[in-house]
Design an enzyme around this catalytic site. Structure first.
Site, mmCIF file in Angstrom:
data_model
loop_
_atom_site.group_PDB
_atom_site.id
_atom_site.type_symbol
_atom_site.label_atom_id
_atom_site.label_comp_id
_atom_site.label_asym_id
_atom_site.label_seq_id
_atom_site.Cartn_x
_atom_site.Cartn_y
_atom_site.Cartn_z
ATOM 1 N N ASP A 399 2.384 -13.547 -1.125
ATOM 2 C CA ASP A 399 1.484 -13.455 0.024
ATOM 3 C C ASP A 399 2.238 -13.651 1.335
ATOM 4 O O ASP A 399 3.185 -14.439 1.420
ATOM 5 C CB ASP A 399 0.396 -14.525 -0.119
ATOM 6 N N GLU A 452 3.543 -8.582 0.004
ATOM 7 C CA GLU A 452 2.614 -8.198 1.067
ATOM 8 C C GLU A 452 3.384 -8.361 2.379
ATOM 9 O O GLU A 452 3.429 -9.439 2.959
ATOM 10 C CB GLU A 452 1.372 -9.089 1.060
#
Length: 716
Positions: A399, A452
């Protein structure tokens, strides 16, 4: 016996001794074994040697310090203590040898122990034939650390730990067992009492709002069966169903399904829908439901919201039984500042940067890991390896990578600290990400990792040895933003934004991309994917069908957040189940049927997946028909005959006799038409097949349905 209390004794009594073993427990003195024990609530204590010899231990201080002596050689003994009207036999934790070896301490100090989870935390074990739990925690700047829990009535004076090299505190607690709740009671470097801390390495934790850690015997966890070996191969189909476990379905109104209840339904649904992988939003323990798991306090503990670690193993096993790969969202970029968590763990900035310009996220109010500290990097890399080994996870999606790579990420001009070269790149975070990927792929070559990363950072998915960050894949955020922007416009205006569809192919093969329609796109006022579609009701659904078909025909692996596969109308709400009742209405069931068939086509046609990340797998055929909002391209596989022609029409008009050149003469079969009545469309198409026209160059004359995409493959 007469005992003169020394400064060392008072240091133990006052909880400021770094090594209570130096005073408590057995010590050879004058041909006797002097035994000292700290039992604050005991009224009387005896030491009972292994051969039955006994010694009365005199209370030498009102705080519960007892002392006496046994014959020489009696280093194995028990304490017989009276608490009120009850007498119990206790093992003395201070008579046992060290837990960590010198080699353990060397690796810990070097930051190269890949199996940190075998050393730190709480581990049930037998030491010298006595069952108990070994506790080890890092707190180099603490003055004193005690382990408190069910086994000592949460009394911090009962089990004071000893510090070993590099600031690792340890203690074997006889009688403690799996299932016990515990925390660490820490006194800071200046004698200040800190909030009791959860174990950073805990394998389970209490359900929020409680915060204690729970002892788990990792050696007894069932090992999930493996997923298919080549499921993550670059040339294999990868279609990911992104799931928040707490809101996929609920029972009895608004109760969560447990891991085991999810195992009964979710894997079968994912398989039925044709997805190859499932990706869980973070499952690591976290205190705040509204963070969706992205603010974890227990990186090694599957959240107790849905059950135990054993239950989580059962869920993974159920997916693997269906041939589905399991990916986890992993959050090594930041952590919350809850008092029981990692922040200010030993009274100093241990896991985070001390300087808030480096150590705090302004947007999220969270703390940033200090990647320049070997202990922190070792903690994080070991955590990644832990999930892959202990739970058989098939990959990790990292993330917020952009927030890790840039020192000035979302900061004002005067609110950040440059690197040693004066730049904004976080050199230590880069080194961490490279080490993470290198160690993951070295130990687990068949898993994958995904980033990401929302900027144009180069070579995110290139191997570390070639100068890249080493990820297996990168989320294609640019594709997602451009195409959602395009499809949300009225068709009459789309010709002015034709380039938003074309532009993505300029960089589509610069990385190994995943095309993400993730949870982030259906929250915070963005509306659901269906909610973004323009036009009347028929056009909205047709637009969505065309967009999904375009996505599955576009180069790159696929990711779709739960609910999007059937056209969820509402934005996602983590406190509610998806609106499954919508499937009672044909138009939503049609969307679901289309996604199921797109997944089937994507998996079974090599042209749609074999060269997803290779420019030889794609060829534009029509790019200049902006006035009609039409695009055409060819997808290719390894075999020269593996071809799939795709025509996408993003206007509400039907186009007859639309000419497209193809590489092979003969019959081309209509493999899928998103305008089929089966999916709720108008059923305009080519009657299932079309033949090339006579001429020097093979060419098809097609009927192009409105707001739709069609897939055609050559007949053998």
């Amino acid at each position: 016996m007469t005992v003169q209390l020394t400064d060392e004794a008072y240091a133990v009594l006052e909880g400021r001794h770094a090594d209570p073993f130096h005073y408590l427990g057995p010590h050879s003195e004058d041909n006797r074994v002097v035994v000292r024990a700290l039992l604050p609530d005991a009224t009387a204590v005896e030491a009972v040697g292994e051969h039955g010899e006994t010694a009365h231990l005199e209370r030498v201080h009102e705080s519960g310090l007892f002392a006496g002596s046994l014959p020489n050689g009696s280093h194995r003994y028990q304490l017989r203590a009276r608490f009120g009207d009850t007498t119990v036999d206790l093992e003395d934790p201070y008579r046992f040898p060290p837990i960590l070896t010198d080699f353990d301490l060397y690796l810990l100090g070097e930051g190269t122990d890949q199996r940190l989870y075998d050393k730190l935390g709480a581990h049930p074990m037998a030491l010298e034939g006595v069952n108990g739990v070994a506790f080890v925690v890092l707190a180099p700047n603490a003055r004193r650390v005690s382990v408190v829990g069910d086994f000592n009535f949460w009394n911090p004076r009962r089990h004071q730990m000893r510090v070993r090299g590099n600031g690792y505190w340890e203690l074997f607690v006889p009688g403690a067992a799996a299932g016990d709740h515990y925390k660490f009671d820490v006194v800071g470097p200046h004698g200040e009492q800190l909030p009791q801390k959860s174990d950073p390495m805990a394998f389970a934790a209490e359900l929020r709002p409680k915060t204690a850690s729970i002892v788990v015997d990792q050696t007894r966890l069932p090992q999930p069966r493996p997923a298919p070996a080549q499921i993550n191969a670059l040339g294999a189909p990868m279609s990911i169903y992104e799931v928040h476990l707490g809101s996929w379905r609920r029972k009895d109104g608004e109760q969560w399904l447990s891991y085991r209840e999810l195992a009964e339904t979710l894997p079968a649904y994912v398989r039925e829908m044709g997805f190859t992988h499932v990706e869980f939003l973070p499952v690591s323990e976290h205190p705040f439901d509204g963070s969706w798991g992205y603010q974890p306090t227990g990186l090694y503990a599957p959240t107790s919201r849905f059950g135990t670690p054993e239950d989580f193993c059962a869920l993974i096993d159920a997916f693997h039984a269906q041939g589905i790969g399991v990916l986890l969202d992993w959050v090594p970029g930041h952590f919350p500042d809850d008092p029981h968590g990692l922040g200010h763990f030993d009274g100093t900035a241990l896991y985070e940067h001390a300087n808030p310009l480096q150590g705090r996220h302004l947007d999220w109010g969270t703390l940033i890991y200090n990647y320049g500290r070997t202990e922190v990097v070792n903690f994080l890399v070991s955590n990644a390896l832990f999930w892959l080994e202990r739970y058989g996870i098939d990959g990790l999606r990292v993330d917020a990578v952009a927030s890790m790579l840039y020192l000035d990420y979302s900061r004002p001009a005067d609110g950040w600290v440059p690197n040693k070269f004066g730049g904004r790149e976080n050199i230590e975070a880069i080194d961490f990400l490279r080490r993470f990927n290198a160690e993951v792929f070295a130990k687990f070559p068949h898993v994958t990792t995904a980033a990401e990363e929302s900027t144009a950072w180069p070579q995110v998915s290139r191997p570390v040895e070639f100068g890249g960050l080493g990820f297996g894949y990168k989320w294609n955020m640019g594709w997602m933003h451009d195409t959602l922007n395009y499809i949300s416009k009225d068709p009459i205006h789309r010709k002015f934004h034709h380039g938003q569809i074309l532009f993505g192919l300029h960089y589509a093969f610069s990385e190994n991309f995943i095309l993400p329609l993730s949870h982030d796109e259906v929250v915070h006022g963005k509306r659901s994917i269906l909610g973004r579609m323009p036009g009347d009701e028929w056009q909205r659904f047709a637009n969505l069908r065309a967009y999904y078909a375009f996505m599955f025909a576009h180069p790159g692996k696929k990711l779709m957040f739960m609910g999007s596969e059937f056209g969820q109308e509402r934005e996602w709400n983590h406190d509610r189940s998806l609106d499954w009742h919508l499937l009672d209405t044909p138009k939503y069931a049609g969307i679901q049927a289309l996604v199921r068939d797109l997944n089937r086509l994507y998996r079974t046609l090599p042209a749609l997946h074999q060269l997803d990340c290779d420019p030889f797998g794609f060829e534009w055929l029509v790019t200049d028909d902006a006035d009609r909002n039409v695009f055409a391209w060819m997808r290719k596989g390894d075999d020269p005959r593996a071809r799939c022609l795709v025509i996408a029409n993003f206007s509400p008009n039907v186009y007859e006799d639309y000419r497209v050149r193809v590489p092979f003469p003969g019959r081309w079969r209509e493999a899928l038409n998103s305008d089929s009545a089966v999916y709720g469309g108008s059923n305009v198409g080519n009657a299932g097949e079309v033949h090339t026209l006579d001429g020097l160059v093979p060419e098809l004359s097609l009927t192009i349905p409105p707001l739709a995409a069609i897939f055609l493959t050559p007949e053998d």
